[in-house]
Design a protein around this motif. Structure first.
Motif, PDB file in Angstrom:
ATOM      1  N   ARG A 117      36.583  40.118  45.776  1.00  0.00           N
ATOM      2  CA  ARG A 117      37.049  40.649  44.497  1.00  0.00           C
ATOM      3  C   ARG A 117      37.645  42.048  44.588  1.00  0.00           C
ATOM      4  O   ARG A 117      38.370  42.469  43.706  1.00  0.00           O
ATOM      5  CB  ARG A 117      35.892  40.666  43.494  1.00  0.00           C
ATOM      6  CG  ARG A 117      35.452  39.280  43.083  1.00  0.00           C
ATOM      7  CD  ARG A 117      34.186  39.314  42.241  1.00  0.00           C
ATOM      8  NE  ARG A 117      34.307  40.213  41.095  1.00  0.00           N
ATOM      9  CZ  ARG A 117      33.591  41.321  40.950  1.00  0.00           C
ATOM     10  NH1 ARG A 117      32.699  41.663  41.847  1.00  0.00           N
ATOM     11  NH2 ARG A 117      33.750  42.072  39.896  1.00  0.00           N
TER      12      ARG A 117
ATOM     13  N   GLU B  29      51.892  40.181  38.599  1.00  0.00           N
ATOM     14  CA  GLU B  29      51.275  39.070  39.321  1.00  0.00           C
ATOM     15  C   GLU B  29      52.152  37.816  39.243  1.00  0.00           C
ATOM     16  O   GLU B  29      52.369  37.124  40.234  1.00  0.00           O
ATOM     17  CB  GLU B  29      49.885  38.783  38.733  1.00  0.00           C
ATOM     18  CG  GLU B  29      49.077  37.797  39.562  1.00  0.00           C
ATOM     19  CD  GLU B  29      47.613  37.804  39.176  1.00  0.00           C
ATOM     20  OE1 GLU B  29      47.285  38.161  38.024  1.00  0.00           O
ATOM     21  OE2 GLU B  29      46.792  37.450  40.045  1.00  0.00           O
ATOM     22  N   ARG B  59      44.626  45.434  42.138  1.00  0.00           N
ATOM     23  CA  ARG B  59      44.024  44.120  42.351  1.00  0.00           C
ATOM     24  C   ARG B  59      45.119  43.076  42.631  1.00  0.00           C
ATOM     25  O   ARG B  59      44.961  42.212  43.486  1.00  0.00           O
ATOM     26  CB  ARG B  59      43.215  43.725  41.114  1.00  0.00           C
ATOM     27  CG  ARG B  59      42.075  42.781  41.414  1.00  0.00           C
ATOM     28  CD  ARG B  59      41.092  42.718  40.277  1.00  0.00           C
ATOM     29  NE  ARG B  59      40.342  43.950  40.155  1.00  0.00           N
ATOM     30  CZ  ARG B  59      40.230  44.672  39.046  1.00  0.00           C
ATOM     31  NH1 ARG B  59      40.838  44.289  37.939  1.00  0.00           N
ATOM     32  NH2 ARG B  59      39.521  45.775  39.020  1.00  0.00           N
ATOM     33  N   THR B  63      45.462  40.822  45.983  1.00  0.00           N
ATOM     34  CA  THR B  63      45.503  39.354  45.862  1.00  0.00           C
ATOM     35  C   THR B  63      46.748  38.804  46.561  1.00  0.00           C
ATOM     36  O   THR B  63      46.686  37.816  47.291  1.00  0.00           O
ATOM     37  CB  THR B  63      45.538  38.948  44.360  1.00  0.00           C
ATOM     38  OG1 THR B  63      44.440  39.559  43.708  1.00  0.00           O
ATOM     39  CG2 THR B  63      45.464  37.451  44.184  1.00  0.00           C
ATOM     40  N   LYS B  66      46.473  39.083  50.401  1.00  0.00           N
ATOM     41  CA  LYS B  66      45.651  37.991  50.950  1.00  0.00           C
ATOM     42  C   LYS B  66      46.445  36.699  51.041  1.00  0.00           C
ATOM     43  O   LYS B  66      46.390  35.996  52.047  1.00  0.00           O
ATOM     44  CB  LYS B  66      44.453  37.737  50.020  1.00  0.00           C
ATOM     45  CG  LYS B  66      43.303  38.660  50.192  1.00  0.00           C
ATOM     46  CD  LYS B  66      42.191  38.160  49.308  1.00  0.00           C
ATOM     47  CE  LYS B  66      41.042  39.122  49.271  1.00  0.00           C
ATOM     48  NZ  LYS B  66      39.976  38.660  48.388  1.00  0.00           N
TER      49      LYS B  66
END
Lengths: 155, 110
Positions: A117, B29, B59, B63, B66
């Motif tokens: 997270r 995003e 964030r 994300t 990854k």
């Protein structure tokens, strides 16, 4: 012809207070207006642009946390008050979400891609930016006080 | 927040401008996910125009990092503004990203 009054040195700047209220609905709210005035308040305390922006970032992170984790999908209100004094900025953030003490929340500052997270980054940023953080639960209110009294020169 | 995308043969560059916070992170995003869906996995994010970057925006970067690493690609940062660079460092995430002082160097690094 009038004579222009020179700007007062920082030590003579008066203490001033600015307050904003934010209504949260359905777990969302526009942060513009409730956080960006903090940057102006920090400038009024005599901080440079980089430090003033960092203060805005810290307050924004605190407010985002209250919206996302405190109120979640509920409605609520957040009150942000900034007090500028020469060389010191104090910001008080008050909400009525369930009790949460951000000063006691454990944070691992190391980051790896394996962390699912990458949570707690906002709190880490607040702790690294502000010089003093205090929390109080008074009745049904969370009261978070963030103080800045030194220039920010980098993480 | 505004994004602008430039597609090269092996690399795709997305320039991000303005404020990236919880209000606009979803938009970023979606834009990045569209690139991934189109098979673009070598990405450069030009952060020179970023005026504000909160943990919600960070964030999204993590994300995306990854996701592209899983497919053998990478997400690299170029000419980050002082404000973006401060936010990434304060969050302790600077260790995750390869950063370049200029856009050309970031593109050439792939």
């Amino acid at each position: 012809m009038g004579t222009a009054k020179p700007p007062s040195p920082p030590s003579e700047r008066p203490t001033r207070q600015v307050r904003r209220r934010l209504k949260v609905r359905n777990g969302g709210a526009s942060l513009t207006g409730v956080c960006d005035f903090v940057e102006a308040a920090a400038s009024a305390s005599g901080f440079d642009d980089r430090t003033s922006h960092a203060c805005q970032l810290a307050v924004c992170e605190a407010v985002e946390n209250i919206i996302q984790h405190g109120y979640q999908a509920d409605e609520g209100e957040i009150q942000v008050t900034a007090q500028s004094a020469p060389g010191a900025l104090t910001v008080e953030i008050v909400d009525r979400a369930p009790a949460f003490d951000p000063t006691r929340y454990p944070i691992d500052p190391s980051a790896t891609l394996r962390d699912a997270r990458i949570g707690g980054r906002g709190l880490l940023m607040i702790r690294r930016i502000m010089d003093d953080i205090s929390y109080e639960r008074r009745g049904r209110q969370n009261i978070l006080r963030l103080t800045k009294n030194r220039s920010f020169t980098g993480a | 927040m505004e994004t602008q995308t430039q597609v090269y043969q092996r690399v795709t560059v997305m320039s991000v401008k303005g404020r990236v916070d919880s209000t606009s992170a979803g938009e970023l995003e979606t834009a990045l996910k569209k690139l991934l869906d189109d098979g673009k996995s070598n990405l450069v994010l030009d952060l020179s125009g970023v005026e504000f970057l909160s943990s919600s925006g960070l964030r999204v970067l993590v994300t995306t990092l990854k996701a592209v690493r899983k497919t053998g690609g990478d997400l690299r940062l170029a000419q980050s503004s002082q404000r973006a660079s401060d936010a990434i460092g304060l969050a302790g995430l600077d260790v995750l990203f390869k950063s370049y002082g200029d856009r050309e160097a970031a593109v050439a690094s792939f």
